[in-house]
Design an enzyme around this catalytic site. Structure first.
Site, PDB file in Angstrom:
ATOM      1  N   SER A 354       0.819  -1.210   0.000  1.00 32.37           N
ATOM      2  CA  SER A 354       0.000   0.000   0.000  1.00 32.37           C
ATOM      3  C   SER A 354       0.858   1.268   0.000  1.00 32.37           C
ATOM      4  CB  SER A 354      -0.961  -0.040   1.190  1.00 32.37           C
ATOM      5  OG  SER A 354      -1.988   0.903   1.062  1.00 32.37           O
ATOM      6  N   LYS A 379      -0.690  -4.138  -3.369  1.00 38.32           N
ATOM      7  CA  LYS A 379      -1.988  -3.515  -3.054  1.00 38.32           C
ATOM      8  C   LYS A 379      -1.971  -2.101  -3.612  1.00 38.32           C
ATOM      9  CE  LYS A 379      -5.183  -2.312   0.663  1.00 38.32           C
ATOM     10  NZ  LYS A 379      -5.198  -0.844   0.487  1.00 38.32           N
TER      11      LYS A 379
END
Length: 455
Positions: A354, A379
């Site tokens: 992320s 992600k």
């Protein structure tokens, strides 16, 4: 009978007949009183109006909460096809057919609604879960110290995968590593749990125990049960130290000269300021090169990842934000980098995800750093939190991000320029003092990669 106070009416009444004015006034008052009583009696004799039921289309309080959630997705969700469905028809179908007579049923309905999107990261957080998430981003939580997600390649319905154990926490001490699968929590299969249901089971009172069924990745991985005791996990997002000149380049390819080591474990509220202070302190101590360690950093606050990237990159793009219609926003460097030129090595692993991938991608594509380690988690989605009126919240996927080179890393990850064997990567400490001790010991350089082995 009406009685007027006008002068004309008074004169007419006083002139009628030969009765004294006082007697006439008494009769008039008595007549008025009898008329009022008669009117009241007539009113009481009327039947009461029937209770009019609410129209069939009236919306209840629970349905209003459901509509809040529906509207949040309608306005913000990244995929305006809503996974190939008419979002308005879905709304009408739920309002007509799905029971919402209490809060539990309403939450169930919202979860069913979000499940239609096929996106495990767009989810409902009840008030307790929302509070727990705020605590995590603030830097503290009570649990076993492990961040989990669904495999980006499988999504909801698969087993949970360990993104990153908190350094020194119960899971880390028990040997749980990034990429391990958690098959069950206290006997409940994780394939049947939502992400936050699993999080709720992992967290709990300090001193309480939880049993995890864990399997290492790969065909040779065997499942085993591990009992962990929950404890307060204080997440120190940043750790740093000045190391003396490395003994050799070793597997990290470091040069000579004083080395500034900065470990970023998560992107919480204090992270950016802590990194800024670490860089400034290491510069003052004479650091000539840096290692930025974001292994097992599962992300956190997206703006913090962007801000840290700007501390190293003076010019160029940091990250591209895209939706279903293409790139809609670009975050750029601001020309105010603290350390734009000193040699920089970035350590990554499967637990780098992320916001940490935003940072790694920016440094790689701007040729600002060498990325060393193994492919990251993958992600490439950005969520925003939308509070609901009852204290719950929705995490809604609002965009996908791409690296400055336009690479969509979702489900793919960022490939390192210098791949390291995962076992060798685990040997490199994540605490600042231990890392400095590690790099000052003589190390062999990694064997050359065979053709085609770079991932």
């Amino acid at each position: 009978m009406a009685i007027s106070s006008s002068s004309n009416s008074s004169s007419t009444a006083s002139s009628s007949g030969s009765q004294p004015p006082s007697l006439l006034r008494s009769e008039l008052l008595a007549l008025a009183k009898r008329a009022s009583v008669a009117a009241l009696a007539a009113l009481l004799a009327l039947p009461l109006p029937p209770v009019v039921p609410l129209p069939a289309g009236a919306v209840t309080e629970e349905q209003l909460l459901f509509l809040e959630a529906w509207r949040a997705v309608d306005r913000a969700y990244v995929d305006k096809s809503f996974n190939g469905q008419s979002w308005f028809r879905v709304r009408e179908k739920f309002l007509k057919e799905v029971p919402m007579t209490n809060r539990r049923q309403t939450y169930d309905a919202v979860r069913q609604l979000l499940g239609l999107l096929g996106d495990p990261f767009t989810r409902l957080l009840d008030p307790d879960q929302y509070s727990a998430l705020r605590s995590t981003t603030a830097g503290s939580v009570t649990g076993v110290g492990v961040e989990v997600s669904f495999s980006s390649a499988v999504g909801a319905g698969g087993n949970l995968v360990v993104v990153a154990p908190a350094p020194g926490g119960p899971a880390d001490r028990a040997g749980i590593r990034p990429g391990d699968q958690i098959l069950a929590i206290d006997g409940q299969p994780t394939s049947m749990l939502s992400l936050y249901a699993a999080g709720g089971l992992l967290q709990g009172p300090a001193g309480s125990s939880v049993v995890l069924a864990v399997q290492a990745p790969g065909p040779k991985g065997t499942a085993k049960e591990i009992t962990l005791q929950r404890e307060p996990i204080k997440i120190n997002p940043v750790d740093s130290a000045l190391c003396s000149s490395p003994a050799s380049s070793g597997e990290l390819g470091l040069g000579g000269g004083k080395l500034g080591y900065i470990r970023v474990a998560s992107f919480a509220k204090p992270t950016a300021q802590a990194v800024r202070e670490a860089i400034t302190s290491l510069q003052a101590q004479g650091a000539e090169q840096y290692v930025l360690d974001i292994r097992s950093n599962g992300g956190g606050l997206f703006p913090a990842g962007v801000e840290v990237a700007r501390m190293w990159v003076n010019r160029g793009d940091v990250v591209l934000i895209a939706d279903s219609n293409g790139v809609r926003d670009i975050y750029e460097a601001e020309g105010s980098a603290l350390e734009p030129t000193a040699p920089l090595t970035v350590l990554v692993n499967r637990g780098t995800a992320s916001a940490a991938e935003v940072l790694a991608g920016a440094l790689k594509d701007n040729a600002r750093a060498r990325i060393v380690g193994e492919p990251t988690f993958g992600k490439g989605l950005i969520q925003t939190l939308v509070p609901l009126s009852d204290g719950a919240a929705l995490a809604v996927t609002v965009a996908k991000y791409q690296t400055p080179a336009g690479v969509d890393i979702n489900k793919v990850g960022i490939s390192p320029q210098v791949p390291l064997d995962p076992a060798r990567l685990l040997e490199i400490p994540t605490s600042a003092p231990a890392f400095c001790e590690y790099v000052t010991q003589p190390r062999e350089a990694p064997a050359p990669l065979m053709a085609g082995s770079q991932r």
